[in-house]
Structure formats: C-alpha cells, structure tokens
Design an enzyme around this catalytic site. Sequence first.
Site, mmCIF file in Angstrom:
data_model
loop_
_atom_site.group_PDB
_atom_site.id
_atom_site.type_symbol
_atom_site.label_atom_id
_atom_site.label_comp_id
_atom_site.label_asym_id
_atom_site.label_seq_id
_atom_site.Cartn_x
_atom_site.Cartn_y
_atom_site.Cartn_z
ATOM 1 C CG ASP A 17 18.969 50.703 -8.834
ATOM 2 O OD1 ASP A 17 18.837 49.489 -9.104
ATOM 3 O OD2 ASP A 17 19.877 51.144 -8.106
ATOM 4 C CG ASN A 65 22.703 46.356 -16.595
ATOM 5 O OD1 ASN A 65 21.919 47.237 -16.913
ATOM 6 N ND2 ASN A 65 23.105 46.210 -15.333
HETATM 7 C C1 FPP Z 1 17.872 47.971 -12.358
HETATM 8 O O1 FPP Z 1 17.241 47.244 -11.328
HETATM 9 C C2 FPP Z 1 17.142 47.807 -13.601
HETATM 10 C C3 FPP Z 1 17.663 47.259 -14.730
HETATM 11 C C4 FPP Z 1 19.037 46.767 -14.812
HETATM 12 C C5 FPP Z 1 16.850 47.071 -15.960
HETATM 13 C C6 FPP Z 1 15.828 48.093 -16.228
HETATM 14 C C7 FPP Z 1 14.783 47.460 -17.066
HETATM 15 C C8 FPP Z 1 13.467 47.731 -17.051
HETATM 16 C C9 FPP Z 1 12.911 48.804 -16.242
HETATM 17 C C10 FPP Z 1 12.459 46.945 -17.828
HETATM 18 C C11 FPP Z 1 12.674 46.834 -19.289
HETATM 19 C C12 FPP Z 1 12.921 48.117 -19.968
HETATM 20 C C13 FPP Z 1 12.127 48.651 -20.931
HETATM 21 C C14 FPP Z 1 12.517 49.922 -21.584
HETATM 22 C C15 FPP Z 1 10.878 48.019 -21.371
HETATM 23 P P1 FPP Z 1 18.049 46.090 -10.580
HETATM 24 O O2 FPP Z 1 17.716 44.804 -11.254
HETATM 25 O O3 FPP Z 1 19.501 46.421 -10.555
HETATM 26 O O4 FPP Z 1 17.417 46.173 -9.151
HETATM 27 P P2 FPP Z 1 18.140 45.829 -7.758
HETATM 28 O O5 FPP Z 1 19.232 46.830 -7.564
HETATM 29 O O6 FPP Z 1 17.032 45.988 -6.772
HETATM 30 O O7 FPP Z 1 18.637 44.421 -7.866
#
Ligand code: FPP
Length: 243
Positions: A17, A65
């Site tokens: 996250d 998501n």
């Molecule tokens: C949460 O951060 C993260 C995600 C919803 C996606 C996770 C994806 C990756 C780490 C990259 C791609 C994955 C792979 C396996 C190559 P957020 O966007 O909710 O962050 P925030 O809470 O700060 O908005």
Amino acid sequence: MSEPVVILPRHVGVIMDGNGRWAQARGLPRIEGHRQGAAAVRATVRAARQIGVRVLTLFAFSEQNWRRPPGEIGALMELLLRYVIDERAEILDNDIRLVAIGELGRLPPRVRGALDELCAASAKNRTMTLCLALSYGGREDLVQAARQIAERATRGEIRPDDVSAALLESMLLSRELGDLDLLIRTSGERRISNFLLWPAAYAELYFSEALWPDFGRADLEAAIDDYRGRQRRFGRTAEQVES
Ligand code: FPP
C-alpha cells in the site's frame, strides 16, 4: 558451537500500500507510484528468496480494485504484463514457482496468457512459491468455496456433517499456500482489506510506515525480526507454549 535456530515465517503475505501517496508527495501521476511499486516487488521477491521465505503472497490487485479509474487499471495491467515478461529469467533461474489466485478470468487476455505461461513453466520449481493475488478477495474466495460445497451437497455427495474446516479449506483458491504466518501492510494503514481472510486466521500482523515504493530488503528483515520476537499461542496459554 551449534548454529542458532532461526525461526522464519514460512508464508509471508504483503499488502503493498502507498503507491499513490508516494507519487502524490512528488507531484507525480499515481501510475509513477505503481511503476516504482513494481520495482519494490522485484527487490522484495529477491530478498524473500535469499532470506529463505518459502511462500510469498503479494496482494497485487484486489477484486475491489476494479472500481478504480479505467486508466489506472489499464496501467496496472500493463505493469503486471511487463513484470511477468521481464522477470521470467529471474523466476526460472532461481527455482521460484509462480502461482496466481483470484478471479483470473477478469484479467485482460494478454496478461492472463503471459501469467499462465510462466506459472506452467515454473510449476516444478521448489525453492520459493511466489503467489500473486490478482482480482482476488478473501470473501469472494470463501463464497466460491461455499458454493462448491453446496453443489456437492445438492448432488448428494456430502451431508452437512461432512462440512469441516479441512473440507472448506480444500476448496479455497489459496488452499495450497497454507496458513499465513506473517502479514505485512505498508504505508501505516492498519487493515486486512479482504486479503487471505481464511489463511490469516493466526497470522502475526506487522504494519510498516514505509510507502510500498520505498519498501526494501531492510524493511522485510525488520518485519521478520519482529515476527521472531512474537509468541504464537494458537489458543494455548503462554505457560503451555513455553513448556
Ligand atoms: C496500493 O497502493 C497498491 C495497489 C492497488 C497496486 C499494487 C501494484 C503494484 C505494487 C505494482 C504492480 C504489481 C506487480 C506484481 C508488478 P495505492 O494505489 O492504494 O496507494 P495509496 O493508498 O497511497 O493511494
């Protein structure tokens, strides 16, 4: 002198996250945070394998998501595709078995195809299992397991008394991962967010203040060190566990 016994979590799960906040803090588009997040995935997989973690499950895209803006979803899918293509040699050369859990039929066919191919190519690898939770939800997994049980009951194959924890678990998408030992969530948030609900029943929870793109080997080691200081009682008393 004999070597000290190092108790490692067998199965580590990570809720990655903070990508969006990482980008926002730099005045960058959210996708830049995801791009750096993918780099953190590479580093974490390598570190986990070197440390000796046997199963690493990463929450890469939740069922929920899909509610994100289409542009962000598309960019995340591209990053996933790139990851699967670019990490092929790293995964195969290091004896890593790639698996994926979730409603994979919802993924774009190109992503699904590349993922299926690498999962099949790495299926016999044994050093570490890397599980990507994609279009995954812990409740949704429990629901599909319950549906399978209901179907079997309707066909007369099982009776209500046959329903046990073992039977339900055997029908989960996460069944072969086993119980989660250590659940790490980054970015200071303290929620489980529908990740591996059944396997997390006795997981030790660790909340890191690092935003996911900044998470690295030292953070993983800190989480594992913390885990090693925990007493896991599984319902018993401290005295019972100590004896
Ligand atoms: C949460 O951060 C993260 C995600 C919803 C996606 C996770 C994806 C990756 C780490 C990259 C791609 C994955 C792979 C396996 C190559 P957020 O966007 O909710 O962050 P925030 O809470 O700060 O908005």
